[in-house]
Design an enzyme around this catalytic site. Structure first.
Site, short mmCIF file in Angstrom:
data_model
loop_
_atom_site.label_atom_id
_atom_site.label_comp_id
_atom_site.label_asym_id
_atom_site.label_seq_id
_atom_site.Cartn_x
_atom_site.Cartn_y
_atom_site.Cartn_z
N ARG A 177 -50.52 17.98 -58.86
CA ARG A 177 -50.79 17.77 -57.44
C ARG A 177 -52.00 16.86 -57.26
NH1 ARG A 177 -50.94 23.08 -53.92
NH2 ARG A 177 -50.86 21.51 -52.25
N CYS A 232 -59.09 23.13 -52.70
CA CYS A 232 -57.78 23.31 -53.32
C CYS A 232 -56.74 22.88 -52.30
CB CYS A 232 -57.59 24.75 -53.78
SG CYS A 232 -57.75 25.97 -52.45
#
Length: 273
Positions: A177, A232
């Site tokens: 990611r 995050c």
């Protein structure tokens, strides 16, 4: 700072003390798994209260604030009292995923001024390995607590803050990611320019317990120098990274909006290298 972690063996000892006033919070949650309440009913540490991360540890999602905005203090205090939390009494939080969800409760309660909050190292699997019993079904509602929460006892920053961060900016998501190879939930793939990839899962050993303070210190020292900020996807697993940094003796700042807020703002640049 009070210890971040408690071992399953030490938790068993504390709970066996007839005078213990320890509060147990079960924070089982995972992205794409809405069945935390059922997991709790299927088996939990006796006396634990289930905490719903989506509704009790976060405000409703929005593109402007992210998928898990910090809850309003009054709401968090109302929830904490419903869990039975009382002023000056210790709290232990756990899940079944190495603390990846429970750390959100750890961080929020620390942010709100609860001094003695610890994460069960290794979570429910460690409890079972240590011979701990499980209870099934619901628990009696705890007596209402009287805890008084105050904000800003843990540092936070916003999108402008991380945009100009001059120390270590750590991205706690999975490496794919960070690199922009995949993005399962947010509108743009990639990472905040200047961030270093530091996947939260690498804070744990194969059995789901935290690595040693020395191992964690070496890990984070290799990622640069200066003050640390962490993000995050939505501010949940970043709290776990902050817990790991605390185990290593390093203070860190949370960017609560995280990638879910940043990627929804077309004015914010995105990097993939």
């Amino acid at each position: 700072m009070t210890a971040v972690l408690i071992s399953a063996e030490d938790l068993r000892k504390e709970l066996s003390d007839s005078e213990s006033r320890l509060h147990l919070l079960d924070v089982r949650w995972a992205l794409g798994d809405p069945d935390g309440p059922q997991h709790y009913l299927d088996g939990h540490i006796p006396g634990a209260v289930f905490v719903d991360l989506e509704t009790e540890l976060a405000d409703p999602p929005s593109p402007a604030r992210g998928r898990h905005p910090l809850p309003e203090l009054a709401h968090l205090q109302k929830c904490a009292r419903s869990w039975g939390l009382r002023t000056g009494e210790p709290v232990v939080v756990y899940d079944a995923t190495g603390g990846l969800a429970a750390a959100r409760a750890w961080w929020l309660l620390r942010w709100a001024g609860v001094a003695d909050v610890r994460i069960l190292d290794g979570g429910l699997p460690a409890w079972e390995r240590a011979g701990g019993d499980l209870a099934t079904g619901g628990e009696p509602d705890p007596a209402p607590g009287d805890v008084v929460l105050t904000p800003n006892n843990m540092p936070v920053t916003d999108a402008d803050g991380v945009a100009g961060w001059t120390g270590r900016l750590l991205d706690a998501r999975a490496g794919e990611r960070y690199r922009g190879e995949t993005e399962p939930v947010d509108p743009r793939a990639g990472h905040i320019p200047g961030a270093r990839s530091a996947p939260t899962a690498e804070n744990l050993t194969a059995d789901g317990t935290f690595r040693t303070p020395e191992e964690l210190r070496a890990r984070f020292d290799a990622l640069g120098s200066g003050d640390v900020a962490v993000y995050c996807g939505s501010g949940v697993t970043a709290a776990h990274e902050i817990a790991a940094l605390a185990v290593a003796g390093i203070d860190a700042t949370l960017y609560p909006g995280s990638w879910s807020q940043w990627s929804n703002d077309p004015k914010r640049p995105v990097a993939t290298e």
